[in-house]
Design a protein around this motif. Structure first.
Motif, short mmCIF file in Angstrom:
data_model
loop_
_atom_site.label_atom_id
_atom_site.label_comp_id
_atom_site.label_asym_id
_atom_site.label_seq_id
_atom_site.Cartn_x
_atom_site.Cartn_y
_atom_site.Cartn_z
N GLY A 1 81.65 54.32 -27.16
CA GLY A 1 82.37 54.81 -25.99
C GLY A 1 82.68 53.73 -24.99
O GLY A 1 82.23 52.61 -25.08
N ILE A 2 83.45 54.12 -23.99
CA ILE A 2 83.77 53.20 -22.91
C ILE A 2 83.98 54.02 -21.65
O ILE A 2 85.04 54.57 -21.43
N GLU A 3 82.93 54.18 -20.86
CA GLU A 3 83.03 54.99 -19.66
C GLU A 3 84.03 54.33 -18.70
O GLU A 3 83.85 53.20 -18.29
N PHE A 4 85.08 55.06 -18.33
CA PHE A 4 86.09 54.45 -17.48
C PHE A 4 85.58 54.17 -16.08
O PHE A 4 86.08 53.29 -15.41
N TRP A 5 84.56 54.92 -15.62
CA TRP A 5 83.98 54.54 -14.33
C TRP A 5 83.48 53.10 -14.43
O TRP A 5 83.71 52.30 -13.54
N ALA A 6 82.79 52.81 -15.52
CA ALA A 6 82.27 51.45 -15.70
C ALA A 6 83.40 50.46 -15.89
O ALA A 6 83.36 49.35 -15.37
N LEU A 7 84.41 50.85 -16.65
CA LEU A 7 85.50 49.94 -16.93
C LEU A 7 86.20 49.52 -15.66
O LEU A 7 86.46 48.35 -15.42
N ILE A 8 86.51 50.48 -14.81
CA ILE A 8 87.34 50.17 -13.66
C ILE A 8 86.60 49.31 -12.65
O ILE A 8 87.17 48.40 -12.06
N VAL A 9 85.34 49.59 -12.41
CA VAL A 9 84.63 48.83 -11.39
C VAL A 9 83.84 47.67 -11.99
O VAL A 9 83.05 47.04 -11.32
N CYS A 10 84.10 47.38 -13.27
CA CYS A 10 83.51 46.21 -13.92
C CYS A 10 82.00 46.29 -14.01
O CYS A 10 81.31 45.28 -13.88
N LEU A 11 81.46 47.49 -14.22
CA LEU A 11 80.03 47.63 -14.39
C LEU A 11 79.75 48.03 -15.83
O LEU A 11 80.55 48.70 -16.47
N CYS A 12 78.62 47.64 -16.34
CA CYS A 12 78.23 48.04 -17.68
C CYS A 12 76.76 48.42 -17.64
O CYS A 12 75.90 47.56 -17.69
N TYR B 1 86.91 62.96 -15.59
CA TYR B 1 86.80 62.04 -16.73
C TYR B 1 86.56 62.80 -18.03
O TYR B 1 87.32 62.67 -19.00
N HIS B 2 85.48 63.60 -18.08
CA HIS B 2 85.19 64.35 -19.30
C HIS B 2 86.24 65.42 -19.58
O HIS B 2 86.49 65.77 -20.74
#
Length: 361
Positions: free
Chosen positions: A205-216, A330-331
């Protein structure tokens, strides 16, 4: 109690409300305003309800987030001339001295172009030359991409964003595809999946919250969808399974296929990695990978559909887990996207590698 059906009318009401005004608990996501808009607009498009929005107004709003060079020579300054994710990232604070402020971001640029494609805007009208020329400077020697010009982590999320941007603009001058391919191949793990960076744990997966704010964070981020979708967009993966299995010059397709199929668990849903609970969004992330490589027919579609329908909220939209309470945008979007891949009646077909309805291409 009978099995739940697809509550289309409730979902239309949910996405219509989200496209009009986001609830207060999304305030902390202001920096992701453009991407939240992408989810709302994308949901309406899959539901065939785009007539509920003013497409020209949306296009003007999205275009207002692009950063433009003041003079032609600025393109070589090292700044990225893409799209900002919100007004707070577009304009500097009054008490901050930043003469080179530029908050444009690869992920926000992906969201912006996707929205413009959805509303039918002609992308030849935007300043793609400055965008692509400056984006190429974000690519690193190992083939990965930084998301912003001031430096940040580099991983598969932003390789995917760059590939999607080039694909939507139909111009590949913004990246070195061979270097990007080499980086992606180095991210495949021993079990067949892909980690975010070389040597990391496989995750689909790739959580877009993480993607957008550059967090993992530990539960989010990931590489498999980004890797496979990027390779497909760049022309390195075929659309049929037999060709992919016989292609020894690309990724280990047999291991990837096995890893993805093992992600469907007893409740019919998909998990993002081993020993994790199934989750609405992974029905898209795993299903999307299998769709791209020509193996979506190998999943238990009926069981997956039943799982997704139990994740519907009575308020419309989808929750992360079955009967989980309040839906989130998101979901909800990826629940619809997964059902679109299952060819649910009343939903538009999806271009899985770009995450937008096929009719927008």
């Amino acid at each position: 109690m009978g099995k739940p059906g697809f509550e289309r009318a409730h979902h239309v009401a949910f996405f219509d409300a989200m496209a009009t005004e986001l609830p207060g608990n999304y305030d902390t996501q202001e920096v992701n305003h453009l991407t939240l808009g992408y989810f709302a607009l994308g949901g309406l498009s899959l539901l065939r309800e785009l007539d509920r929005v003013n497409k020209d107004e949306i296009a003007r709003w999205v275009l207002s987030f692009q950063v433009h060079p003041e003079v032609h020579t600025d393109v070589d300054s090292g700044l990225f001339y893409g799209f900002c994710g919100s007004r707070s990232t577009q304009f500097p604070l009054s008490n901050v001295m930043d003469p080179c402020h530029n908050g444009s971001h690869l992920a926000s640029t992906y969201s912006a172009l996707a929205m413009l494609k959805i509303v039918g805007y002609d992308l030849t009208n935007i300043d793609s030359k400055a965008l692509l020329q400056s984006m190429k400077k974000l690519q690193q020697p190992d083939g990965s991409f930084m998301p912003i010009h001031i430096g940040a982590e580099t991983d598969l999320r932003f390789v995917y964003c760059a590939a999607a941007i080039c694909s939507m603009l139909d111009d590949w001058t913004g990246m070195d595809r061979l270097k990007a391919k080499e980086y992606i191949l180095n991210c495949q793990s021993y079990d067949g999946g892909f980690g975010m960076v070389p040597g990391s744990e496989s995750h689909v997966g790739i959580e877009f919250w993480a993607l957008i704010v550059c967090l993992c964070v530990s539960e989010s981020g990931g590489g498999t969808f980004c890797a496979v979708a990027a390779l497909h967009l760049m022309g390195f993966i075929q659309v049929d399974l037999a060709s992919n299995l016989n292609d020894s010059a690309s990724i280990d397709m047999r291991m990837l296929l096995e890893w993805c199929l093992q992600r469907q668990v007893n409740d019919g849903g998909f998990q993002g990695r081993r020993n994790k609970a199934s989750d609405t969004c992974y029905a898209f992330w795993v299903g999307g990978v299998l769709k791209i490589i020509g193996a979506h027919h190998l999943i238990d579609s009926c069981a997956l559909r039943e799982f997704l329908l139990t994740c519907q909220s009575p308020y419309g939209g989808f929750t992360k887990f079955p009967y989980d309470g309040i839906p989130d945008i998101y979901h909800s979007y990826y629940g619809l996207a997964a059902l679109s891949l299952l060819e649910e009646e009343g939903l538009e077909p999806l271009s899985v590698e770009l995450g937008i309805l096929s009719a927008a291409l």
